[in-house]
Design an enzyme around this catalytic site. Sequence first.
Site, PDB file in Angstrom:
ATOM      1  CB  SER A 189      -0.980   0.005   1.170  1.00 23.80           C
ATOM      2  OG  SER A 189      -0.304   0.085   2.391  1.00 23.80           O
ATOM      3  CG  ASN A 190       3.689   2.587   2.964  1.00 26.28           C
ATOM      4  OD1 ASN A 190       3.464   3.761   3.225  1.00 26.28           O
ATOM      5  ND2 ASN A 190       3.549   1.617   3.845  1.00 26.28           N
ATOM      6  CG  ASN A 209      12.474   0.779   6.312  1.00 27.67           C
ATOM      7  OD1 ASN A 209      11.633   0.236   5.576  1.00 27.67           O
ATOM      8  ND2 ASN A 209      12.598   0.451   7.597  1.00 27.67           N
ATOM      9  CG  HIS A 259       9.732   1.009  12.055  1.00 30.66           C
ATOM     10  ND1 HIS A 259       9.834  -0.360  11.888  1.00 30.66           N
ATOM     11  CD2 HIS A 259       9.453   1.211  13.364  1.00 30.66           C
ATOM     12  CE1 HIS A 259       9.640  -0.945  13.046  1.00 30.66           C
ATOM     13  NE2 HIS A 259       9.408  -0.023  13.965  1.00 30.66           N
TER      14      HIS A 259
HETATM   15  C1  GRF Z   1       3.937  -0.769   6.911  1.00 35.65           C
HETATM   16  O1  GRF Z   1       3.293  -0.627   8.145  1.00 35.65           O
HETATM   17  C2  GRF Z   1       5.390  -0.375   7.024  1.00 35.65           C
HETATM   18  O2  GRF Z   1       5.625   0.670   7.922  1.00 35.65           O
HETATM   19  C3  GRF Z   1       6.018  -1.641   7.540  1.00 35.65           C
HETATM   20  O3  GRF Z   1       5.329  -2.673   6.873  1.00 35.65           O
HETATM   21  C4  GRF Z   1       4.024  -2.233   6.484  1.00 35.65           C
HETATM   22  C5  GRF Z   1       3.922  -2.404   5.022  1.00 35.65           C
HETATM   23  O4  GRF Z   1       2.662  -2.118   4.510  1.00 35.65           O
HETATM   24  N1  GRF Z   1       7.446  -1.615   7.350  1.00 35.65           N
HETATM   25  P1  GRF Z   1       2.430  -2.076   2.928  1.00 35.65           P
HETATM   26  O5  GRF Z   1       3.028  -3.354   2.344  1.00 35.65           O
HETATM   27  O6  GRF Z   1       3.088  -0.854   2.382  1.00 35.65           O
HETATM   28  O7  GRF Z   1       0.938  -2.059   2.778  1.00 35.65           O
END
Ligand code: GRF
Length: 187
Positions: A16-17, A107, A109
């Site tokens: 999703s990011n 990254n 977090h």
């Molecule tokens: C997010 O909460 C990120 O901070 C962590 O893993 C999750 C990944 O979510 N490192 P997505 O795959 O981007 O939906």
Amino acid sequence: MVKKINTCILISGNGSNLNSIIKSSRDYNFPINVKLIISNNKNAFGLNYGKKFNIYYKYFDSKNQYIFERNCLNEIKRKKIKLLCLAGFMKVLSKNFIKNFKYKIINIHPSLLPKFKGLNTHERVLKKKEIYSGCTVHYVNSKLDSGTIIKKRKILVKPNDSVESLKKRILKEEHKLYPDAIRSIFK
Ligand code: GRF
């Protein structure tokens, strides 16, 4: 038009990011273009964004870290990548890889670093009865979740929050924070 920086996003899961970075990158003034998506999980949902947005994507097995990183570096060179973004990438990159990649690695977090590095963040935040939580974008160094902080977003933990509700609210913030952090790096 700004000359956009070729970027690779490393994922392991939902992506999703990744989706929010791709969407931001369509803006004319956004400093990067996503040119490569790499997953170490062949079933990662995030790989669908490669198909959807017509971005070159690859899966590499990461059981052997050395071979995985060599495969990544080959693609990264081929695509002239000058920024690496880890987005839900569940593998720690080796010191060697980090040393040999001349450009920035960042990254995201889901905690207010330096608090709650590592896994099961939301669980630990709730157990500790923290008043605030949030998310952080930081540079990657050889220690887990420990590089220089670029940007954070903070939210209030509600008394009735569960791991799921907290995760959901923080993820929403992550989708704003990651593009913001990228903008701020190249300002
Ligand atoms: C997010 O909460 C990120 O901070 C962590 O893993 C999750 C990944 O979510 N490192 P997505 O795959 O981007 O939906």
